[in-house]
Motif scaffolding. Structure first.
Motif, mmCIF file in Angstrom:
data_model
loop_
_atom_site.group_PDB
_atom_site.id
_atom_site.type_symbol
_atom_site.label_atom_id
_atom_site.label_comp_id
_atom_site.label_asym_id
_atom_site.label_seq_id
_atom_site.Cartn_x
_atom_site.Cartn_y
_atom_site.Cartn_z
ATOM 1 N N TYR A 80 38.645 26.864 -31.217
ATOM 2 C CA TYR A 80 39.705 27.222 -32.153
ATOM 3 C C TYR A 80 40.722 28.020 -31.350
ATOM 4 O O TYR A 80 40.443 29.131 -30.890
ATOM 5 N N CYS A 81 41.897 27.433 -31.198
ATOM 6 C CA CYS A 81 42.799 27.910 -30.148
ATOM 7 C C CYS A 81 43.775 28.978 -30.646
ATOM 8 O O CYS A 81 44.909 28.674 -30.973
ATOM 9 N N VAL A 82 43.330 30.237 -30.717
ATOM 10 C CA VAL A 82 44.296 31.308 -30.967
ATOM 11 C C VAL A 82 45.000 31.598 -29.637
ATOM 12 O O VAL A 82 44.390 31.510 -28.589
ATOM 13 N N PHE A 87 49.250 25.683 -31.801
ATOM 14 C CA PHE A 87 47.880 25.808 -31.300
ATOM 15 C C PHE A 87 46.761 25.648 -32.328
ATOM 16 O O PHE A 87 45.838 24.869 -32.135
#
Ligand SMILES: Cc1cc2nc3c(=O)[nH]c(=O)nc-3n(C[C@H](O)[C@H](O)[C@H](O)COP(=O)(O)OP(=O)(O)OC[C@H]3O[C@@H](n4cnc5c(N)ncnc54)[C@H](O)[C@@H]3O)c2cc1C
Lengths: 755, 281
Positions: A679-681, A660
């Motif tokens: 921002y892909c947490v 991710f």
């Protein structure tokens, strides 16, 4: 019964953390405090031709506006003498900005909103310069140069070779080569950075810092202001995560002290998420050119890695990361030849520093990816390649070709446990069945990663103390600085084990440089082995001193007196009925106290094997992690609840890098992932329930037998997941996909293989 | 900052008429983000939270009227979910439980983001948006005319979205969305598909692959004949062709979330899968 190794819940810390905490800096009352806000550069590379602060100064509530011209504070440089001095970071940009997020001016106002508004009113004229955001491009002759004083963007070069053989890959039937990108990550702690500072009448600086190490920040501030360390007090109240990013002393913090001095009032600062994404130093950001060779039957022989470290605009901690990558380059394998070369390069991006694992995950990612790449090429099962090439369990202590001395390990043991826990053979059967059925929609991938890493890598000692309270309880002090890990629980358990004082009556204190004299903070997975050992040793000294006092009270020879830790009482050997408790002792001898600074000792080397099982939808490229099996051996486990917590968080972060997270810049150095929508947490819904397999090989290097577990999960998980994704597609001809393995990248790899 | 909190629709319209500078505040899940990013200035707000009429929904015959401040949670539960299943499916993919408790269908419409998840469903349903203002009174606008472009709607100054009207159809419905993770994500592509068994056809609209929700007209006319109505039988080949035609209607762009190429491909896969789910072999 021993309390060590039992599942003690985190009673001291969790209720507060889970209900939002009450001691985060931005929540703490501070009389008379005013607020700071920083003006950040919106451009990646430009000459500053003018800064007009007059409008900002005239705004309501504004107390001060400063630029580089107003301050006389030294730039921040790395401790590595090989990096050119001219690459130091000025606290406020002087004539050039080199990344989006660089500080250009600072504003103080009565309220935070006024400060934010005034910061927007600072007018900066930027004369744009060509920017470079890619490390490999930055190394080319024609790339824009960040520092005209230097010959190139190369901040540092370090070669290393264990063999001068002309034929590095002699004896190798199979050699695989690949370029691997270990992508830039944003550290993304739950609590963004915050701070507050003020000066007292005696000229002492007081700071609240959201740091992983109060003493390090104290020293950093003292150095910046030319003070003795005693003239600075740093308190780290509750800190909401750090992951390595909150170890250093940031320009934002030093400037806070400067602003407080100017306005003569406490100044508080709390950044936004976007500012945190830009200002908190990033992690990873390495490119590897890797070659791995071995025999056709699967024995590994020679490994070569070129490590290009993107240091961001100003070399910082990023400089030491590739050294750790190099140290751990050969991983768990007994190799004949290793060659590792380091190039650190500056780019127009946020500086790079430690992030969970700091250089070691990069090493593991590279070699574990290549082992599986090699296995496919050689036509040998990747588990078999590992079995054939592991350092054998009877070889420890073992010194690698890159000069790391591994203390203890049983790599084959961890591999076999993980494989049987996963049901590896059955999984391979199921994979074959799905492939044969032509079920391309839901392909099964199985990825393995066997790792070894180093914790408390600099071998630093630590401070620990224990003090008897009036009511027979104890206060433990530690120089480590927890920010969510659970040291209260772990250290109280250790002290309770040695002293017999009940767990619930032991308070653990940390993070205040006036209360704890020395400390190395929490980072590099060092706290339990260094800090826990100090508490252990101090507790032993404490008991020895108490035995003498108890003997006095019992009118006995100290040699005859024993401590019954189950009862928390002293008695003469053989006559437990006549006893003196800790409470009795406290009444007679208030203030009993012992402290210990543990010696420097070598780092320890946790290890393990992770197995990831994923399902890949070849049509959309989407990946689902079905299972994640982790066998992590970090020596003796003091508390399985805490151990699980560290592994779970670590594995989540590891899966996240594999699938991710990616901090992205466009070619002009504009950051594209400055909020948590972009921002892909991952969320819980992206993660499976983790399966942990216990294994404990104690280290001989400390009395607890414990190694660090804070980063191991991340180190082990990332390559396992990446390998699993690629493994799912291997029969289609896919050989490599860079991280993060996003649906689009996976789909493209499938398309390319089919073409 | 001033927040006006009228308790009925007339009050809300009057407040907007009196304060032309006012901004409407529903769940705040888009508005607060804009304020936080400084894209919008704090000023006067008219909160719709207490306006009872806007929170309600009703059914008259085969038509459902959904008040503007019905939340995603309201859409995904209870009767609306069985009457307009695609709307409920879309609602379930939005944000997190907190966002779904606060965010409203009216807010999704008024924001008119190309990635608004209810918009392709409303487009496929040929929904009618009911608007009102103090000066011009009520008017009804087809959703196709309401959505003008990226973040642009046909709302006039001082005008509110009061409700949205959708038909209750017989036959299955689907909403599929592709994003970078399962929750809290801005979609890369979305496909809404509703069948209308009574009239013998299906309708398909796309999200996140154009300036606004797009209808896949060619795919729809193909399905009118390629599917056997009312039995809804169709061949596997028809599903593939339907996917291809739907992708043809997409007008995606490249950005850091996905390339146009991948978006179009995702539409094709989602459309085919949705088609397979609403038809029978
Ligand atoms: C974390 C997060 C996740 C999200 N995830 C998704 C997602 O997955 N899918 C998705 O589609 N959206 C998502 N959104 C966006 C948002 O939740 C939706 O667009 C929501 O429907 C907005 O509704 P609201 O009631 O919160 O609108 P508000 O924020 O209150 O208002 C939005 C805009 O519409 C105007 N407005 C609101 N109601 C009316 C009305 N009745 N009449 C006239 N004008 C009006 C306001 O003035 C404002 O300009 C997300 C947002 C966040 C913060």
């Amino acid at each position: 019964m021993s309390i060590l190794g039992t599942r003690v819940l985190r009673a001291a810390e969790d209720p507060r953390f889970l209900t939002g905490g009450d001691r985060y800096i931005d929540n703490l009352p501070l009389d008379g405090a005013v607020h700071a806000e920083y003006v950040m550069s919106p451009v990646a590379h430009a000459r500053i031709t003018g800064i007009d602060t007059s409008a900002a100064r005239a705004m309501p509530g504004v107390l001060a506006v400063i630029t580089a011209a107003d301050i006389d504070l030294a730039p921040q440089t790395t401790s590595n003498p090989r990096v050119p001095e001219s690459m130091g970071r000025p606290l406020l940009a002087t004539d050039t900005v080199r990344f989006v997020g660089e500080l250009v001016a600072a504003v103080v106002a009565e309220t935070q909103s006024q400060a934010i508004d005034a910061a927007e009113a600072v007018v900066v004229d930027y004369d744009p310069l060509p920017a470079v955001a890619d490390a490999l491009v930055a190394l080319t002759e024609s790339a824009p140069r960040l520092f005209p004083e230097t010959e190139s963007n190369l901040a540092l070069f370090a070669g290393f070779r264990t063999s001068d053989d002309d034929d590095f890959f002699a004896g190798c039937d199979v050699v695989v080569r690949e370029r691997l990108v270990n992508q830039r990550m944003a550290v993304t702690p739950m609590e963004a950075r915050a701070g507050a500072m003020w000066w007292d009448d005696a000229g002492r600086l007081h700071a609240w810092s959201c740091t992983q190490g109060a003493h390090g920040t104290r020293d950093g501030l003292a150095k910046a202001f030319g003070l003795e360390p005693e003239q600075v007090r740093v308190v780290a109240p509750d800190v909401g995560g750090g992951f390595g990013g909150k170890m250093g002393t940031y320009p934002e913090e030093v400037l806070l002290g400067e602003l407080a001095r100017r306005v003569g009032r406490p100044v508080r600062w709390a950044e936004s998420r976007t500012q945190c994404q830009l200002g908190l130093y990033h992690g990873r950001a390495q490119v590897h050119d890797v070659e791995l060779g071995g025999t056709r039957d699967g024995r590994l022989i020679a490994y070569r890695i070129r490590i290009v470290q993107d240091a961001g605009a100003y070399p910082s901690g990023g400089v030491f990361l590739p050294y750790l990558t190099r140290l751990m380059a050969s991983g768990v394998y007994e190799l004949e030849r290793v060659d590792a070369q380091i190039e650190v390069v500056v780019t127009n991006t946020t500086p790079v520093d430690a992030y969970r694992g700091a250089g070691r995950p990069e090493a593991t990612a590279a070699i574990e990816r290549m082992v599986e790449r090699f296995a496919v090429e050689a036509g040998v099962d990747p588990a078999e390649v590992r079995r054939k090439s592991f350092i054998s369990p009877d070889a420890f202590p073992y010194t690698t070709k890159t000069k790391a001395t591994y203390d203890s390990g049983n790599y084959i043991g961890a591999l076999e446990l993980a494989l049987s826990g996963a049901g590896y053979v059955q999984l391979r059967d199921e994979q074959a069945r799905r492939r044969a059925a032509g079920d391309d929609g839901r392909l099964l991938g199985i990825g393995v990663s066997s790792y070894v890493e180093i914790t408390n890598g600099d071998g630093s000692g630590e401070f620990g103390s224990i003090e008897l309270t009036d009511d027979g309880g104890a206060i433990v002090r530690t120089g480590t600085s927890p920010h969510g890990q659970g040291h209260h629980t772990a250290f109280a358990m250790i002290a309770s084990e040695i002293t017999g004082i009940p767990f619930s009556r032991i308070e653990v204190r940390h993070g205040d440089t006036d209360d704890v004299p020395r400390g190395g903070g929490t980072g590099g997975s060092r706290s339990l082995q260094a800090g826990g050992t100090a508490v252990y040793r101090a507790s032993e000294d404490f008991v020895r001193a108490a035995l003498d006092l108890a003997a006095d009270m019992l009118e006995a020879n100290p040699d005859d007196v024993v401590l019954d830790t189950a009862a928390g009482a002293f008695h003469v050997q053989g006559t437990p009925a006549i006893a003196r408790t800790w409470t009795d002792l406290a009444a007679a001898h208030g203030g009993l106290r012992a402290e210990r600074d543990t010696e420097r000792s070598a780092g320890t080397f946790p290890f393990g094997t992770h197995v990831a099982v994923v399902e890949v939808d070849t049509e959309t490229g989407s990946v689902r992690v079905l299972r994640h099996i982790a066998c992590d051996d970090a020596g003796t486990i003091i508390n399985p609840v805490l151990f699980d917590g560290q592994v779970h968080g670590g594995v989540a972060a590891g899966i996240s890098q594999a699938l991710f997270e990616h901090f992205v810049y466009d070619v002009d150095g504009n950051p594209l992932t400055t909020n948590l929508a972009d921002y892909c947490v991952p969320a819980a819904s992206e993660l499976p329930s983790f399966e942990r397999i216990a294994m404990e090989t104690p280290t001989p290097l400390n009395p607890l037998g414990a190694k660090g577990i804070g980063e191991a999960g991340t180190i082990g998980a990332t390559p396992a997941v990446q390998n699993a994704v690629i493994d799912a597609l291997a029969h289609l001809g896919v050989r490599h996909i860079d991280m993060p393995c996003t649906p689009e990248r996976v789909w493209q790899a499938v398309q390319a293989a089919r073409r | 900052m001033t927040v006006l909190a009228p308790t009925d629709l007339d009050g809300a319209l009057a407040a907007l008429a009196e304060r032309p500078d006012a901004t409407v505040l529903a769940g705040g899940t888009d508005l607060m983000v804009e304020l936080n990013f400084g894209h919008r200035r704090a000023g006067v707000f008219v909160s719709l939270r207490r306006v009872r009429e806007l929170r309600e929904w009703s059914r008259v015959g085969d038509e459902l009227t959904i008040g503007a401040t019905v939340t995603y949670t309201g859409l995904e539960r209870g009767q609306i979910a069985t009457l307009v299943p695609a709307l409920a499916q879309a609602a379930r993919t939005v944000g997190s439980p907190q966002i779904r408790n606060a965010g409203t269908i009216g807010g999704n419409l008024a924001t008119a983001s190309p990635a608004g998840d209810t918009l392709p469903v409303l487009s496929a349903l040929d929904a009618v948006v009911v608007c009102a203002s103090a000066s011009a009174g009520r008017r009804e606008v087809s959703v196709h005319d309401f959505l003008v472009g990226p973040k642009r709607s046909a709302l006039a100054a001082g005008e509110l979205v009061v409700a949205v009207r959708v038909p209750v159809l017989s036959g299955p419905q689907e909403f599929l969305k592709v994003g970078t993770r399962n929750a809290m994500v801005i979609s890369i592509a979305g496909v809404a598909l509703v069948t209308d068994a009574a009239r013998g056809g299906l309708r398909c609209a796309l999200g996140s692959v154009g300036p606004t929700a797009l209808r896949a007209a060619d795919a729809e006319s193909f399905a009118a004949t390629a599917v056997e109505w009312p039995s809804r039988r169709a061949t596997p080949e028809a599903a593939i062709e339907f996917g291809r035609l739907t992708a043809g209607a997409a007008r995606p762009i490249d950005d850091h979330r996905a390339t146009a190429h991948y978006r179009r491909h995702a539409v094709e896969v989602c459309a085919r899968r949705a088609f397979e789910r609403v038809t029978l072999r």
